[in-house]
Design a protein around this motif. Structure first.
Motif, PDB file in Angstrom:
ATOM      1  N   THR A   1     -45.791  12.223 -27.942  1.00 53.95           N
ATOM      2  CA  THR A   1     -44.339  12.296 -28.089  1.00 53.95           C
ATOM      3  C   THR A   1     -43.624  11.498 -27.006  1.00 53.95           C
ATOM      4  N   SER A   2     -44.406  10.832 -26.142  1.00 49.82           N
ATOM      5  CA  SER A   2     -43.779   9.995 -25.124  1.00 49.82           C
ATOM      6  C   SER A   2     -43.533   8.604 -25.701  1.00 49.82           C
ATOM      7  N   ILE A   3     -42.272   8.190 -25.658  1.00 51.38           N
ATOM      8  CA  ILE A   3     -41.898   6.920 -26.279  1.00 51.38           C
ATOM      9  C   ILE A   3     -42.552   5.751 -25.544  1.00 51.38           C
ATOM     10  N   THR A   4     -42.490   5.770 -24.218  1.00 60.56           N
ATOM     11  CA  THR A   4     -43.058   4.670 -23.435  1.00 60.56           C
ATOM     12  C   THR A   4     -44.555   4.558 -23.681  1.00 60.56           C
ATOM     13  N   PHE A   5     -45.240   5.702 -23.635  1.00 54.85           N
ATOM     14  CA  PHE A   5     -46.685   5.674 -23.832  1.00 54.85           C
ATOM     15  C   PHE A   5     -47.036   5.168 -25.236  1.00 54.85           C
ATOM     16  N   SER A   6     -46.289   5.617 -26.248  1.00 52.37           N
ATOM     17  CA  SER A   6     -46.533   5.159 -27.624  1.00 52.37           C
ATOM     18  C   SER A   6     -46.397   3.647 -27.722  1.00 52.37           C
ATOM     19  N   PHE A   7     -45.383   3.133 -27.010  1.00 48.77           N
ATOM     20  CA  PHE A   7     -45.150   1.690 -27.061  1.00 48.77           C
ATOM     21  C   PHE A   7     -46.337   0.934 -26.455  1.00 48.77           C
ATOM     22  N   LEU A  15     -42.299  -2.327 -33.167  1.00 46.70           N
ATOM     23  CA  LEU A  15     -40.996  -2.853 -33.582  1.00 46.70           C
ATOM     24  C   LEU A  15     -39.925  -1.767 -33.587  1.00 46.70           C
ATOM     25  N   LEU A  16     -40.282  -0.572 -34.123  1.00 48.77           N
ATOM     26  CA  LEU A  16     -39.245   0.435 -34.320  1.00 48.77           C
ATOM     27  C   LEU A  16     -38.847   1.123 -33.017  1.00 48.77           C
ATOM     28  N   ILE A  17     -39.767   1.196 -32.066  1.00 47.74           N
ATOM     29  CA  ILE A  17     -39.387   1.809 -30.789  1.00 47.74           C
ATOM     30  C   ILE A  17     -38.286   0.979 -30.133  1.00 47.74           C
ATOM     31  N   ILE A  18     -38.376  -0.344 -30.302  1.00 50.27           N
ATOM     32  CA  ILE A  18     -37.314  -1.192 -29.750  1.00 50.27           C
ATOM     33  C   ILE A  18     -36.069  -1.114 -30.633  1.00 50.27           C
ATOM     34  N   MET A  19     -36.280  -1.200 -31.947  1.00 50.99           N
ATOM     35  CA  MET A  19     -35.129  -1.278 -32.851  1.00 50.99           C
ATOM     36  C   MET A  19     -34.258  -0.017 -32.812  1.00 50.99           C
ATOM     37  N   ARG A  20     -34.888   1.152 -32.754  1.00 53.93           N
ATOM     38  CA  ARG A  20     -34.092   2.392 -32.776  1.00 53.93           C
ATOM     39  C   ARG A  20     -33.176   2.475 -31.569  1.00 53.93           C
ATOM     40  N   LYS A  21     -33.647   1.873 -30.469  1.00 51.05           N
ATOM     41  CA  LYS A  21     -32.864   1.887 -29.235  1.00 51.05           C
ATOM     42  C   LYS A  21     -31.727   0.851 -29.329  1.00 51.05           C
ATOM     43  N   ARG A  27     -37.974   0.750 -44.863  1.00 45.61           N
ATOM     44  CA  ARG A  27     -37.350  -0.561 -45.011  1.00 45.61           C
ATOM     45  C   ARG A  27     -37.901  -1.550 -43.987  1.00 45.61           C
ATOM     46  N   SER A  28     -37.917  -1.147 -42.724  1.00 43.53           N
ATOM     47  CA  SER A  28     -38.374  -2.059 -41.675  1.00 43.53           C
ATOM     48  C   SER A  28     -39.869  -2.290 -41.761  1.00 43.53           C
ATOM     49  N   ALA A  29     -40.616  -1.246 -42.145  1.00 48.48           N
ATOM     50  CA  ALA A  29     -42.058  -1.420 -42.270  1.00 48.48           C
ATOM     51  C   ALA A  29     -42.379  -2.407 -43.383  1.00 48.48           C
ATOM     52  N   GLU A  30     -41.617  -2.353 -44.472  1.00 47.62           N
ATOM     53  CA  GLU A  30     -41.855  -3.302 -45.555  1.00 47.62           C
ATOM     54  C   GLU A  30     -41.439  -4.705 -45.174  1.00 47.62           C
ATOM     55  N   ALA A  31     -40.346  -4.810 -44.417  1.00 50.35           N
ATOM     56  CA  ALA A  31     -39.927  -6.132 -43.934  1.00 50.35           C
ATOM     57  C   ALA A  31     -41.037  -6.727 -43.082  1.00 50.35           C
ATOM     58  N   MET A  32     -41.592  -5.881 -42.203  1.00 47.60           N
ATOM     59  CA  MET A  32     -42.685  -6.327 -41.341  1.00 47.60           C
ATOM     60  C   MET A  32     -43.874  -6.787 -42.182  1.00 47.60           C
ATOM     61  N   THR A  33     -44.179  -6.036 -43.233  1.00 45.24           N
ATOM     62  CA  THR A  33     -45.272  -6.398 -44.139  1.00 45.24           C
ATOM     63  C   THR A  33     -45.081  -7.788 -44.704  1.00 45.24           C
ATOM     64  N   ILE A  34     -43.890  -8.019 -45.245  1.00 50.82           N
ATOM     65  CA  ILE A  34     -43.649  -9.298 -45.904  1.00 50.82           C
ATOM     66  C   ILE A  34     -43.727 -10.430 -44.888  1.00 50.82           C
ATOM     67  N   PHE A  35     -43.099 -10.225 -43.716  1.00 48.82           N
ATOM     68  CA  PHE A  35     -43.094 -11.300 -42.724  1.00 48.82           C
ATOM     69  C   PHE A  35     -44.513 -11.569 -42.200  1.00 48.82           C
ATOM     70  N   SER A  36     -45.319 -10.530 -42.070  1.00 47.94           N
ATOM     71  CA  SER A  36     -46.654 -10.797 -41.524  1.00 47.94           C
ATOM     72  C   SER A  36     -47.587 -11.385 -42.587  1.00 47.94           C
ATOM     73  N   VAL A  37     -47.394 -11.028 -43.862  1.00 44.35           N
ATOM     74  CA  VAL A  37     -48.215 -11.667 -44.899  1.00 44.35           C
ATOM     75  C   VAL A  37     -47.859 -13.156 -45.003  1.00 44.35           C
ATOM     76  N   VAL A  38     -46.601 -13.475 -44.752  1.00 45.07           N
ATOM     77  CA  VAL A  38     -46.214 -14.898 -44.727  1.00 45.07           C
ATOM     78  C   VAL A  38     -47.013 -15.632 -43.641  1.00 45.07           C
ATOM     79  N   GLN A  39     -47.109 -15.018 -42.453  1.00 42.19           N
ATOM     80  CA  GLN A  39     -47.893 -15.645 -41.367  1.00 42.19           C
ATOM     81  C   GLN A  39     -49.354 -15.791 -41.781  1.00 42.19           C
ATOM     82  N   ALA A  40     -49.887 -14.714 -42.386  1.00 46.33           N
ATOM     83  CA  ALA A  40     -51.290 -14.735 -42.788  1.00 46.33           C
ATOM     84  C   ALA A  40     -51.550 -15.866 -43.761  1.00 46.33           C
ATOM     85  N   GLY A  41     -50.657 -16.029 -44.725  1.00 46.37           N
ATOM     86  CA  GLY A  41     -50.845 -17.045 -45.762  1.00 46.37           C
ATOM     87  C   GLY A  41     -50.905 -18.459 -45.212  1.00 46.37           C
ATOM     88  N   LEU A  42     -50.289 -18.689 -44.038  1.00 42.55           N
ATOM     89  CA  LEU A  42     -50.285 -20.037 -43.459  1.00 42.55           C
ATOM     90  C   LEU A  42     -51.700 -20.499 -43.101  1.00 42.55           C
TER      91      LEU A  42
END
Lengths: 463, 175
Positions: A367-373, A278-284, A113-128
């Motif tokens: 598997t380290s959250i900080t490093f992944s971020f 996005l999701l590392i922040i959102m899950r928290k 769900r969030s990945a698709e939301a991100m897709t739509i929002f970023s394609v909107v930016q691209a289209g500008l």
């Protein structure tokens, strides 16, 4: 219970002792609760950046493209870099929701769900970007196939730029419909829980009166599967066509047949990195750690590692082919790219995109959250520089040495770029507070097979 | 014939599946089942026919492809042929490789959108549509089976009570 069997070796995708009702409550909580200070701070910053960008866009349209740093040698720079960067980021959502659906990967359900939301929002930016790059935005309808009475000629269907118009608009609209169809049952859940009349009204409107009849679910699943089947070649075609914008030209450094697969791999690479950011922040923040688990982040890191390595192979192949072709213009373009005045951008691209994902071979680091971020941010910086390197270094030393020059962005270039980042986060932050950010209906359908509690109960029986 | 239905509510998908099978075995007519998430195999257990929506998607895709071919042939070859970059547009066959990307995009565009519109129309989903689920909990964690009353109502209720239901209600059909 036997119908929900899953091999014990598979790690649980839903952590803890959750029931169906717990999933409902957890997904509804960020929507029903109040925003905290952190959200308001982030939203204010994003909104200010967006407004600054809006000002820069209005200034560009009012005064002309001359306010950008473009010159007669470098006619494409930050605008197209940003366009390709945003489109690339927009590839992860459909990849997660469509390709992983076809491969029956259950871990997609916590994040699609969030990945698709991100897709739509970023394609909107691209289209500008292509639109404002036209300069005369009021003639934007010239890209549509309209008859001569509109002051246009028929569009040129031989042009990759026109293919792009069709590809991006198909991608945006199909992604939106795919996303919305998946949202209906979850909006219905919010509607049926809503207490305030205004919320009830809004969510009834958004849920299209979804009731969850058996026949509707049967169609829903078939529609999702067919849309996934359609979206999979579509997502690959979009970045392929974006790469045609360059590959079908005759500019050394752009005119390469490796571009389509290389661009698609790069797009998946940057898109997954942005999903991780996005999701590392959102899950928290939204307390969704039971659904977006460490395993999800680890799997995304593996995808980042693989696609990063594919991109690395493509960089090296490009250099090899330039040498092997024996074409001196081609050889010079790549020599200049790596060792010319933009060597620092090339080095940044190489180290962020090829070197940094290699850390993910280590289980401890991935598997380290900080490093992944950190890596997810590094990757997106690298991917921005990749597009900058391809676009600007190929142009800045053209066929006529007297017109060789450098590109430097003006405050307007920077303003528009920062503005789109602001706009993206405005949309995403609003989404995080008002939408069901996890496809809860789908997650419920895998609870008995992949929930931690159920797996323990079942595996206990075997021993 | 009465318009009455019995609404039996369940709190687990496995119990629901067993109940659906038992009700079908006893030759009662299941009007509808409302579930909060897709329960796999439920459509087969209820005896629902498979959906043909994927076939419509294929047909819409063919329409999209045909439209793309017609459109580009008309605009580029017939109505206003031009010589762009030394590549004249006088023959569809000779120009067709450049038309492939848009043929593909329009095939996907038509197939995806028209299929989803068909789905929304067939399942009666649109903005401002009033939801018709019998209980708000059916989008949370409850499963409702509606069985048509045909003959002895009390017998049917007591039969359903034995299938593991947590709540049972007799109402008029709502439509």
């Amino acid at each position: 219970m036997s119908s929900h069997y899953e091999a014990p070796i598979r790690r649980p995708l839903i952590i803890g002792d959750k029931s169906y009702h717990d999933i409902t409550v957890d997904v509804a909580a960020p929507v029903e609760g109040k925003a905290n200070k952190l959200w308001w701070t982030a939203f204010t910053i994003a909104l200010l950046a967006f407004l600054w960008g809006l000002g820069a866009i209005i200034y560009t349209i009012g005064t002309g493209i001359g306010v950008w740093g473009l010159n007669k040698t470098v006619g494409w720079a930050w605008d197209i870099t940003n366009f390709v960067w945003w489109v690339g980021i927009g590839h992860a959502g459909t990849l997660i929701s469509a390709v992983l659906l076809l491969f029956r990967q259950k871990w997609r359900m916590g994040i699609n769900r969030s990945a698709e939301a991100m897709t739509i929002f970023s394609v909107v930016q691209a289209g500008l970007f292509p639109v404002i790059h036209m300069g005369r935005v009021w003639n934007a309808h010239f890209v549509l196939p309209l008859p001569n009475q509109f002051g246009t000629l028929w569009t040129n269907f031989n042009s990759p730029l026109l293919w792009d118009v069709f590809a991006i608009s198909t991608y945006l609209s199909v992604s939106l419909v795919f996303w919305w169809t998946g949202l209906l049952p979850d909006f219905a859940m919010l509607r049926d829980r809503a207490i305030k009349p205004f919320q009830k009204k809004i969510y009834s409107l958004l849920s299209f009166g979804w009731t969850g009849r058996a026949k509707d679910w049967q169609r829903f699943e078939e529609v999702s599967l067919v849309l996934a089947g359609l979206a999979t070649p579509l997502v690959l075609s979009v970045h392929t066509i974006v790469s045609f914008d360059f590959a079908t030209s005759v500019i050394p450094g752009w005119h390469t047949t490796i571009f389509p697969p290389y661009f698609v791999a790069g797009a998946v690479f940057s898109g997954f990195a942005m999903v991780n950011t996005l999701l590392i922040i959102m899950r928290k923040v939204s307390n969704l750690e039971a659904y977006i688990t460490e395993q999800h982040i680890e799997l995304m890191n593996i995808v980042i590692m693989i696609t990063g390595s594919i991109v690395g192979c493509a960089y090296i192949t490009e250099l090899f082919i330039a040498w092997y072709s024996g074409v001196e213009y081609e050889q010079y373009a790549f020599l200049n790219r790596a060792t010319g005045p933009y060597w620092w951008a090339y080095l940044l691209m190489m180290s962020c995109n090829v070197f940094s994902p290699q850390f993910m071979w280590s289980k401890k680091l991935r598997t380290s959250i900080t490093f992944s971020f950190i890596i997810s941010i590094v990757v997106n910086i690298g991917m921005w520089f990749e597009r900058f390197v391809i676009i600007v270094t190929s142009l800045h030393r053209d066929y006529l040495p007297s017109s060789w020059t450098m590109f430097s962005p003006t405050f307007v270039d920077i303003g528009i770029y920062v503005g789109t980042i602001g706009f993206f986060f405005v949309l995403f932050l609003l989404y995080a507070r008002t939408f069901p950010v996890i496809a809860q209906a789908e997650v419920k359908s895998i609870l008995k097979s992949s929930g931690e509690k159920f797996k323990q109960l079942r595996d206990g029986n075997h021993e | 014939m009465s318009n009455k239905v019995v609404q039996a509510m369940y709190n687990d998908d496995d119990i629901l599946m067993d109940a659906v099978k038992a009700v079908r075995e006893a030759n009662h007519h299941i009007e509808e089942v409302y579930t909060p998430f897709p329960v796999h195999g439920l459509d087969k257990a209820m005896g629902l026919k498979g959906t043909r929506i994927a076939i419509t998607a294929f047909m819409y895709g063919c329409v999209g492809l045909a439209f793309a071919i017609w459109m580009m042939n008309y605009m580029m070859i017939q109505d206003w042929p031009q010589d762009i970059g030394g590549k004249p547009s006088f023959s569809f066959a000779a120009n067709s490789p450049a038309f492939v990307p848009i043929m593909f995009e329009l095939t996907v565009f038509f197939a995806a959108h028209l299929m989803v519109i068909t789905f929304y129309m067939r399942s009666k989903l649109w903005p401002f549509k009033k939801a018709e689920n019998p209980d708000p909990r059916t989008t949370d964690d409850m499963f409702v089976m509606e069985v048509a009353v045909d003959g002895d109502e009390n017998e049917l209720v007591s039969f359903l009570e034995k299938t593991g239901t947590v709540e049972i209600k007799v109402t008029e059909k709502h439509y």
